[in-house]
Design a protein around this motif. Structure first.
Motif, PDB file in Angstrom:
ATOM      1  N   GLU A 204       0.828  -1.201   0.000  1.00 57.75           N
ATOM      2  CA  GLU A 204       0.000   0.000   0.000  1.00 57.75           C
ATOM      3  C   GLU A 204       0.867   1.257   0.000  1.00 57.75           C
ATOM      4  OE1 GLU A 204      -3.472   1.925  -0.400  1.00 57.75           O
ATOM      5  OE2 GLU A 204      -3.175  -0.254  -0.372  1.00 57.75           O
ATOM      6  N   ALA A 205       1.966   1.210   0.766  1.00 57.74           N
ATOM      7  CA  ALA A 205       2.889   2.360   0.788  1.00 57.74           C
ATOM      8  C   ALA A 205       3.533   2.549  -0.580  1.00 57.74           C
ATOM      9  CB  ALA A 205       3.956   2.128   1.869  1.00 57.74           C
ATOM     10  N   ASN A 206       3.853   1.442  -1.219  1.00 56.42           N
ATOM     11  CA  ASN A 206       4.460   1.522  -2.549  1.00 56.42           C
ATOM     12  C   ASN A 206       3.480   2.120  -3.548  1.00 56.42           C
ATOM     13  OD1 ASN A 206       6.666   0.959  -4.387  1.00 56.42           O
ATOM     14  ND2 ASN A 206       5.346  -0.661  -5.234  1.00 56.42           N
ATOM     15  N   THR A 210       3.837   5.492  -5.678  1.00 57.23           N
ATOM     16  CA  THR A 210       3.684   5.523  -7.133  1.00 57.23           C
ATOM     17  C   THR A 210       2.684   6.597  -7.533  1.00 57.23           C
ATOM     18  OG1 THR A 210       4.148   3.148  -7.235  1.00 57.23           O
ATOM     19  CG2 THR A 210       3.028   4.142  -9.128  1.00 57.23           C
ATOM     20  N   ARG A 211       1.573   6.707  -6.788  1.00 53.28           N
ATOM     21  CA  ARG A 211       0.562   7.724  -7.100  1.00 53.28           C
ATOM     22  C   ARG A 211       1.150   9.127  -6.885  1.00 53.28           C
ATOM     23  NH1 ARG A 211      -3.076   3.911  -4.735  1.00 53.28           N
ATOM     24  NH2 ARG A 211      -2.827   4.885  -2.703  1.00 53.28           N
ATOM     25  N   LEU A 213       4.308   9.990  -7.133  1.00 56.88           N
ATOM     26  CA  LEU A 213       5.237  10.300  -8.231  1.00 56.88           C
ATOM     27  C   LEU A 213       4.465  10.588  -9.514  1.00 56.88           C
ATOM     28  CD1 LEU A 213       8.012   7.573  -7.590  1.00 56.88           C
ATOM     29  CD2 LEU A 213       8.135  10.052  -7.151  1.00 56.88           C
ATOM     30  N   ALA A 214       3.383   9.856  -9.731  1.00 63.07           N
ATOM     31  CA  ALA A 214       2.589  10.091 -10.941  1.00 63.07           C
ATOM     32  C   ALA A 214       1.970  11.477 -10.900  1.00 63.07           C
ATOM     33  CB  ALA A 214       1.511   9.018 -11.052  1.00 63.07           C
ATOM     34  N   ALA A 215       1.488  11.866  -9.709  1.00 64.08           N
ATOM     35  CA  ALA A 215       0.895  13.195  -9.580  1.00 64.08           C
ATOM     36  C   ALA A 215       1.912  14.285  -9.755  1.00 64.08           C
ATOM     37  CB  ALA A 215       0.201  13.310  -8.217  1.00 64.08           C
ATOM     38  N   ALA A 216       3.136  14.008  -9.253  1.00 66.80           N
ATOM     39  CA  ALA A 216       4.196  14.999  -9.399  1.00 66.80           C
ATOM     40  C   ALA A 216       4.580  15.127 -10.857  1.00 66.80           C
ATOM     41  CB  ALA A 216       5.387  14.595  -8.538  1.00 66.80           C
TER      42      ALA A 216
END
Length: 216
Positions: A204-206, A210-211, A213-216
């Motif tokens: 869940e932390a991973n 990932t979300r 980094l995707a948002a960034a």
């Protein structure tokens, strides 16, 4: 001893024969006495070599035969064990020397002692003061007498108790080991659940990373 016989003659007279057979009767008596002595010796030699204690009482409950093992197993005073001794005299030497394991056995034995020739005993067990255990059996002879046998079964009973204790100990160890295995299984299940929980948390932390980094 005179043997008398008669015989009729052709003329109708009667002839009487008288024969002195004293020597013959005496020899027969001597022969019978020797046979009885031999039988008595054979009987005594037989019971003397038996591992059981043996005693025989006549119909009027007088001691007729016994072996040394009988005296040894019952710890009887030697002065009491003599030919023609009464049943009461032998019993007197046993007072306080043997005990019954249960009240039922004590009651049965007490009833038998009041009338030994009325019934046979089988498998009665009594304990001596020093811990020796005896198995007692009696039989009624055809002439109304009583024969009793006493067997030392201490080793058998000791082995039975040891086997029972070993079985109980084994069952206890099995229960303890089963409990230990159950605890180990529960611990492993707990550890496995925690590992799964930790894995899910890491995943869940991973995903969050990932979300992010995707948002960034």
């Amino acid at each position: 001893w005179i043997q008398i016989s008669n015989k009729r003659t052709h003329a109708g007279a009667t002839v009487i024969f008288q024969t002195d057979i004293t020597d013959t009767v005496r020899n027969e008596r001597i022969q019978r006495e020797r046979q009885l002595d031999e039988q008595s010796k054979i009987l005594q030699a037989t019971i003397d070599h038996l591992p059981q204690g043996i005693c025989m009482f006549s119909k009027d409950l007088r001691l007729r035969a016994w072996n040394s093992r009988f005296i040894e197993l019952l710890s009887l005073p030697v002065r009491n064990v003599v030919a023609d001794a009464s049943f009461e005299r032998i019993l007197h030497g046993l007072r306080g020397g043997l005990s019954a394991p249960t009240p039922q056995v004590a009651a049965r034995l007490s009833g038998w002692l009041e009338s030994p020739s009325s019934e046979a005993l089988d498998g009665i067990e009594l304990a001596r003061i020093d811990g020796l255990i005896l198995s007692i059996s009696t039989n009624i002879m055809p002439d109304g007498g009583v024969v009793a046998s006493f067997t030392d079964i201490t080793h058998e009973r000791t082995a039975t108790v040891a086997l029972r204790e070993a079985k109980q100990n084994l069952e206890q160890r099995v229960e303890e080991r089963t409990g230990e295995l159950s605890r180990e299984v529960m611990e492993r299940r707990t550890i496995a659940a925690e590992l799964i929980k930790a894995k899910n948390a890491a995943e869940e932390a991973n995903k969050d990373k990932t979300r992010f980094l995707a948002a960034a």
